[in-house]
Write a protein that holds these residues in place. Structure first.
Motif, PDB file in Angstrom:
ATOM      1  N   LEU A   6      18.423   3.295  -6.242  1.00 41.68           N
ATOM      2  CA  LEU A   6      19.831   3.036  -5.959  1.00 41.68           C
ATOM      3  C   LEU A   6      20.521   2.601  -7.243  1.00 41.68           C
ATOM      4  CD1 LEU A   6      19.237   0.970  -2.695  1.00 41.68           C
ATOM      5  CD2 LEU A   6      19.918   3.381  -2.829  1.00 41.68           C
ATOM      6  N   ASP A   7      21.841   2.598  -7.233  1.00 39.13           N
ATOM      7  CA  ASP A   7      22.566   2.214  -8.447  1.00 39.13           C
ATOM      8  C   ASP A   7      22.859   0.720  -8.449  1.00 39.13           C
ATOM      9  OD1 ASP A   7      25.126   1.910 -10.274  1.00 39.13           O
ATOM     10  OD2 ASP A   7      24.144   3.791 -10.792  1.00 39.13           O
ATOM     11  N   GLY A   8      22.570   0.077  -9.553  1.00 38.55           N
ATOM     12  CA  GLY A   8      22.744  -1.370  -9.657  1.00 38.55           C
ATOM     13  C   GLY A   8      24.177  -1.837  -9.581  1.00 38.55           C
ATOM     14  N   THR A   9      25.137  -0.920  -9.678  1.00 36.48           N
ATOM     15  CA  THR A   9      26.550  -1.311  -9.619  1.00 36.48           C
ATOM     16  C   THR A   9      27.148  -1.149  -8.225  1.00 36.48           C
ATOM     17  OG1 THR A   9      27.348   0.908 -10.207  1.00 36.48           O
ATOM     18  CG2 THR A   9      26.834  -0.589 -12.014  1.00 36.48           C
ATOM     19  N   PHE A  10      26.337  -0.741  -7.245  1.00 37.44           N
ATOM     20  CA  PHE A  10      26.845  -0.524  -5.886  1.00 37.44           C
ATOM     21  C   PHE A  10      27.381  -1.821  -5.271  1.00 37.44           C
ATOM     22  CE2 PHE A  10      24.423   3.453  -4.184  1.00 37.44           C
ATOM     23  CZ  PHE A  10      25.195   4.252  -5.008  1.00 37.44           C
ATOM     24  N   LYS A  11      28.304  -1.650  -4.330  1.00 38.16           N
ATOM     25  CA  LYS A  11      28.736  -2.734  -3.459  1.00 38.16           C
ATOM     26  C   LYS A  11      27.879  -2.698  -2.184  1.00 38.16           C
ATOM     27  CE  LYS A  11      31.973  -3.985  -6.260  1.00 38.16           C
ATOM     28  NZ  LYS A  11      31.800  -5.226  -7.072  1.00 38.16           N
ATOM     29  N   HIS A  12      27.994  -3.765  -1.378  1.00 33.07           N
ATOM     30  CA  HIS A  12      27.098  -3.888  -0.226  1.00 33.07           C
ATOM     31  C   HIS A  12      27.236  -2.742   0.767  1.00 33.07           C
ATOM     32  CE1 HIS A  12      30.816  -5.925   1.107  1.00 33.07           C
ATOM     33  NE2 HIS A  12      30.495  -5.498   2.308  1.00 33.07           N
ATOM     34  N   ASP A  13      28.473  -2.234   0.944  1.00 34.76           N
ATOM     35  CA  ASP A  13      28.650  -1.153   1.906  1.00 34.76           C
ATOM     36  C   ASP A  13      28.165   0.187   1.383  1.00 34.76           C
ATOM     37  OD1 ASP A  13      30.652  -1.025   0.041  1.00 34.76           O
ATOM     38  OD2 ASP A  13      32.264  -0.618   1.461  1.00 34.76           O
ATOM     39  N   GLU A  14      27.827   0.247   0.079  1.00 30.29           N
ATOM     40  CA  GLU A  14      27.199   1.437  -0.476  1.00 30.29           C
ATOM     41  C   GLU A  14      25.674   1.331  -0.416  1.00 30.29           C
ATOM     42  OE1 GLU A  14      30.228   2.888  -3.951  1.00 30.29           O
ATOM     43  OE2 GLU A  14      29.449   0.852  -4.151  1.00 30.29           O
ATOM     44  N   PHE A  15      25.159   0.122  -0.573  1.00 25.46           N
ATOM     45  CA  PHE A  15      23.718  -0.099  -0.420  1.00 25.46           C
ATOM     46  C   PHE A  15      23.251   0.082   1.026  1.00 25.46           C
ATOM     47  CE2 PHE A  15      23.804  -3.181  -4.215  1.00 25.46           C
ATOM     48  CZ  PHE A  15      23.128  -2.321  -5.048  1.00 25.46           C
ATOM     49  N   SER A  16      24.002  -0.486   1.962  1.00 28.27           N
ATOM     50  CA  SER A  16      23.490  -0.672   3.326  1.00 28.27           C
ATOM     51  C   SER A  16      23.115   0.621   4.056  1.00 28.27           C
ATOM     52  CB  SER A  16      24.477  -1.491   4.162  1.00 28.27           C
ATOM     53  OG  SER A  16      25.737  -0.855   4.241  1.00 28.27           O
ATOM     54  N   PRO A  17      23.865   1.738   3.938  1.00 30.30           N
ATOM     55  CA  PRO A  17      23.435   2.936   4.683  1.00 30.30           C
ATOM     56  C   PRO A  17      22.052   3.433   4.269  1.00 30.30           C
ATOM     57  CG  PRO A  17      25.718   3.170   3.974  1.00 30.30           C
ATOM     58  CD  PRO A  17      25.175   1.970   3.278  1.00 30.30           C
ATOM     59  N   THR A  23       0.838  -1.196   0.000  1.00 25.95           N
ATOM     60  CA  THR A  23       0.000   0.000   0.000  1.00 25.95           C
ATOM     61  C   THR A  23       0.878   1.253   0.000  1.00 25.95           C
ATOM     62  OG1 THR A  23      -0.078   0.287   2.408  1.00 25.95           O
ATOM     63  CG2 THR A  23      -1.665  -1.265   1.433  1.00 25.95           C
ATOM     64  N   GLN A  24       0.212   2.424   0.015  1.00 25.82           N
ATOM     65  CA  GLN A  24       0.928   3.704   0.036  1.00 25.82           C
ATOM     66  C   GLN A  24       1.757   3.890   1.303  1.00 25.82           C
ATOM     67  OE1 GLN A  24      -1.323   7.286  -0.972  1.00 25.82           O
ATOM     68  NE2 GLN A  24      -2.882   6.010  -1.952  1.00 25.82           N
ATOM     69  N   GLN A  25       1.502   3.122   2.327  1.00 30.54           N
ATOM     70  CA  GLN A  25       2.256   3.257   3.568  1.00 30.54           C
ATOM     71  C   GLN A  25       3.623   2.580   3.489  1.00 30.54           C
ATOM     72  OE1 GLN A  25      -1.308   2.883   3.705  1.00 30.54           O
ATOM     73  NE2 GLN A  25      -1.032   5.080   4.044  1.00 30.54           N
ATOM     74  N   ASP A  26       3.869   1.829   2.417  1.00 29.02           N
ATOM     75  CA  ASP A  26       5.146   1.130   2.251  1.00 29.02           C
ATOM     76  C   ASP A  26       6.123   1.982   1.451  1.00 29.02           C
ATOM     77  OD1 ASP A  26       4.295  -1.271   3.561  1.00 29.02           O
ATOM     78  OD2 ASP A  26       3.125  -1.756   1.759  1.00 29.02           O
ATOM     79  N   VAL A  27       7.390   1.607   1.501  1.00 29.97           N
ATOM     80  CA  VAL A  27       8.434   2.223   0.686  1.00 29.97           C
ATOM     81  C   VAL A  27       9.195   1.102  -0.010  1.00 29.97           C
ATOM     82  CG1 VAL A  27      10.515   3.666   0.656  1.00 29.97           C
ATOM     83  CG2 VAL A  27       8.674   4.167   2.281  1.00 29.97           C
ATOM     84  N   PHE A  28       9.481   1.274  -1.291  1.00 31.88           N
ATOM     85  CA  PHE A  28      10.241   0.306  -2.069  1.00 31.88           C
ATOM     86  C   PHE A  28      11.636   0.864  -2.360  1.00 31.88           C
ATOM     87  CE2 PHE A  28       6.239  -1.579  -4.359  1.00 31.88           C
ATOM     88  CZ  PHE A  28       5.819  -2.117  -3.151  1.00 31.88           C
ATOM     89  N   ALA A  29      12.525  -0.021  -2.812  1.00 31.80           N
ATOM     90  CA  ALA A  29      13.834   0.397  -3.324  1.00 31.80           C
ATOM     91  C   ALA A  29      14.070  -0.289  -4.669  1.00 31.80           C
ATOM     92  CB  ALA A  29      14.946   0.046  -2.344  1.00 31.80           C
ATOM     93  N   MET A  30      14.791   0.391  -5.553  1.00 32.30           N
ATOM     94  CA  MET A  30      15.151  -0.176  -6.857  1.00 32.30           C
ATOM     95  C   MET A  30      16.643  -0.010  -7.065  1.00 32.30           C
ATOM     96  SD  MET A  30      12.156   1.015  -9.531  1.00 32.30           S
ATOM     97  CE  MET A  30      12.657  -0.168 -10.787  1.00 32.30           C
ATOM     98  N   ALA A  31      17.326  -1.128  -7.376  1.00 33.03           N
ATOM     99  CA  ALA A  31      18.761  -1.090  -7.676  1.00 33.03           C
ATOM    100  C   ALA A  31      18.972  -1.831  -8.988  1.00 33.03           C
ATOM    101  CB  ALA A  31      19.557  -1.723  -6.546  1.00 33.03           C
ATOM    102  N   VAL A  32      18.642  -1.148 -10.069  1.00 35.08           N
ATOM    103  CA  VAL A  32      18.622  -1.804 -11.379  1.00 35.08           C
ATOM    104  C   VAL A  32      19.234  -0.906 -12.446  1.00 35.08           C
ATOM    105  CG1 VAL A  32      16.601  -3.231 -10.879  1.00 35.08           C
ATOM    106  CG2 VAL A  32      16.284  -0.931 -11.786  1.00 35.08           C
ATOM    107  N   ARG A  33      19.790  -1.544 -13.460  1.00 34.17           N
ATOM    108  CA  ARG A  33      20.242  -0.832 -14.642  1.00 34.17           C
ATOM    109  C   ARG A  33      19.037  -0.591 -15.556  1.00 34.17           C
ATOM    110  NH1 ARG A  33      24.411  -4.791 -13.716  1.00 34.17           N
ATOM    111  NH2 ARG A  33      26.428  -3.827 -13.303  1.00 34.17           N
ATOM    112  N   ASN A  34      19.280   0.031 -16.700  1.00 32.78           N
ATOM    113  CA  ASN A  34      18.170   0.425 -17.574  1.00 32.78           C
ATOM    114  C   ASN A  34      17.677  -0.728 -18.444  1.00 32.78           C
ATOM    115  OD1 ASN A  34      18.095   3.096 -16.673  1.00 32.78           O
ATOM    116  ND2 ASN A  34      19.736   3.693 -18.065  1.00 32.78           N
TER     117      ASN A  34
END
Length: 546
Positions: free
Chosen positions: A113-124, A81-92
């Motif tokens: 988010l950027d699909g080329t990130f490493k885990h320590d860039e995603f996690s924050p 629902t609208q109360q949720d938040v999603f994330a996207m880490a994908v190329r085009n």
């Protein structure tokens, strides 16, 4: 040259404020992005809206709309629902656009988010946003799994690309529901207060923050950012992690243009091949990528006759670069944009009639700006200071970071850009540098971009970053230089060019260092903080031997 003053931009002498025209947004900002996009896709069902340069697959407006509706309905069936938040880490990829359109239509905010990130860039960001669902490329899944563990969250993950056992795949969400004709995108009573996107600040000088953009600001700022035509074929390598990627997706779709998408990262030869193969008419390249194009041997032989519009921005764009593109494509315009994530698009935009060397154009509609000194005093025309801007629709703050929001947005609604610049008597804006990047040497303030412009003109220089190496009580200007493959330039060549063109206090006392490549963001911006780290290490290594 035509002056835009009193036609496109206006000056209030009593407050020393510049104001863009009062032209209203092209589309009604008091609706959801989903309402706008699905309505526009419905108008031209057979028009090709997207072509994948990777596979050649073409998608009509009708197909794009149907996929968006099916994804929305299947997400609803999963309980979101609208109360949720999603994330996207994908190329085009081919299913990225309908996925984010579906989220817009449901009123669910998305952190891109950027699909080329490493885990320590995603996690924050994951720890801050805490998304209930993450869309992720199969290639990034291992890094995303580590990031999810670090962030101590438990989202559903839906994979793009190759199928992975134990994970939902995006293709499962485009299966027919049998109720597509019943779908109505969400209507928002106050679209200016409802989040559409949480986009990351660029992170070129520090850790990224989550910039919150409402449906209204996206429609007002992005949907009419440029004059795209329905006949345009557009190209931008930026993923949705970048404001440019998001803006050109929305702008291209609502203007009825055909977008060329590509999952591969920017390479000059690939970009030129796509332009020629698909007869691209409007293309965006950040300055570093634009320089790489100009220096590529195929640039002079590629058929660029289809191009009517080049756009560059996101960093300093030199007059020399603009003139070089104009010489290669005399019938095309080369437009420079100055913007930032927090305004959801552009603050200023140049045009051919009013361009002045080194400028970024005049204020866009519904934008105000002023220049202030370090004490907050408003400065006169021609004086240099920090640029402050105000728009009809402002960003909703940094997600979960009230301190940073208060530092950026003051009580009067002015955004503190952190950029140093000035307006001339015609209302043309000149951006000189980032406030944080200014080098302070012997009480002088030095613009790294000014030194970079001269070094960049040296034959054999592919890229350069200038920064101040900190020493006790001072900062020493230093240059990190990338040479072209055949170049034979030396440190002395760099030093001599700077000595001939710039004052004594602007000399490279911190040294000149050569490297194979500069640290870059996936969208082609130089990561200055990492360049500085490299220069500090090299400076210390050299001086340890003395």
């Amino acid at each position: 040259m035509r002056s835009p003053r009193n036609t496109n931009t206006f000056y209030k002498a009593d407050t020393k404020t510049w104001i863009g025209s009062r032209t209203p947004p092209l589309y009604n900002p008091n609706q959801s992005l989903g309402e706008l996009i699905l309505a526009i896709l419905k108008k031209t069902p057979t028009k090709i809206t997207q072509i994948s340069a990777d596979s050649g697959a073409k998608v009509t407006c009708s197909e794009m709309r149907l996929r968006s509706i099916r994804i929305a309905q299947n997400l609803t069936a999963m309980g979101y629902t609208q109360q949720d938040v999603f994330a996207m880490a994908v190329r085009n990829g081919e299913l990225v656009a309908p996925t984010i359109f579906a989220c817009f239509a449901l009123g669910i905010p998305v952190n891109t988010l950027d699909g080329t990130f490493k885990h320590d860039e995603f996690s924050p960001m994951l720890e801050n946003i805490k998304p209930k669902l993450i869309f992720c490329d199969q290639e990034s899944l291992a890094e995303m799994q580590l990031a999810i563990k670090l962030a101590a969250i438990d989202p559903v993950v839906i994979v793009f690309g190759e199928k992975v056992d134990g994970y939902l795949h995006i293709e499962q969400l485009i299966k027919p529901t049998g109720r597509e004709h019943e779908f109505i995108p969400v209507h928002l009573d106050d679209a200016s207060s409802k989040l559409a996107i949480i986009i990351c600040s660029s992170g070129t000088t520090g850790r990224s923050k989550g910039v919150c953009l409402s449906h209204s600001i996206c429609i007002a700022s992005m949907a009419s950012m440029l004059d795209y035509e329905p006949t345009d074929i557009t190209l931008a390598f930026s993923s949705l992690y970048w404001l440019s990627g998001l803006a050109f997706l929305i702008l291209g779709t609502v203007s009825g243009a055909t977008r060329i998408i590509v999952r591969q990262p920017f390479e000059p030869a690939l970009a030129l091949s796509i332009i020629e193969r698909y007869r691209v008419s409007a293309a965006f390249f950040p300055p570093a990528n634009a320089v790489a194009l100009l220096k590529h041997p195929r640039m002079a032989t590629t058929d660029l006759s289809s191009i009517r519009l080049w756009l560059s921005g996101g960093a300093m764009v030199s007059t020399e670069m603009k003139r070089s593109f104009e010489a290669l494509t005399p019938t095309a315009s080369f437009i420079i944009g100055y913007g930032m994530s927090e305004v959801g698009g552009l603050v200023a935009l140049s045009d051919d009639d009013s361009y002045k060397d080194g400028s970024t154009g005049y204020l866009r509609a519904s934008c105000q700006a002023k220049v202030v000194d370090n004490a907050g005093n408003v400065l006169d025309i021609g004086q240099e200071g920090e640029i402050l801007v105000k728009l009809d629709y402002i960003f909703s703050g940094y997600y979960g970071n009230t301190k940073a929001t208060a530092e950026m947005l003051d009580d009067a609604g002015w955004l503190h850009t952190g950029d140093i610049g000035r307006f001339d008597e015609d209302g043309i804006l000149f951006i000189l540098d980032r406030k944080k990047d200014i080098i302070k040497y012997n009480n002088y303030q030095i613009s790294p971009s000014e030194i970079e412009r001269f070094i960049q003109q040296i034959p054999g220089v592919a890229n350069v970053s200038v920064a101040g190496v900190p020493v006790p009580g001072n900062e020493l200007p230093a240059a990190l230089v990338v040479k072209t493959s055949t170049a034979r330039i030396t440190e002395d060549d760099i030093h001599q060019t700077v000595e001939r063109n710039l004052s004594n206090y602007k000399q490279l006392r911190g040294g000149v260092y050569f490297t194979e490549a500069l640290p870059m963001t996936p969208s082609g911006k130089v990561v200055r903080r990492k360049c500085l780290d490299i220069m500090v290490q090299l400076y210390n290594n050299v001086n340890a031997l003395k």
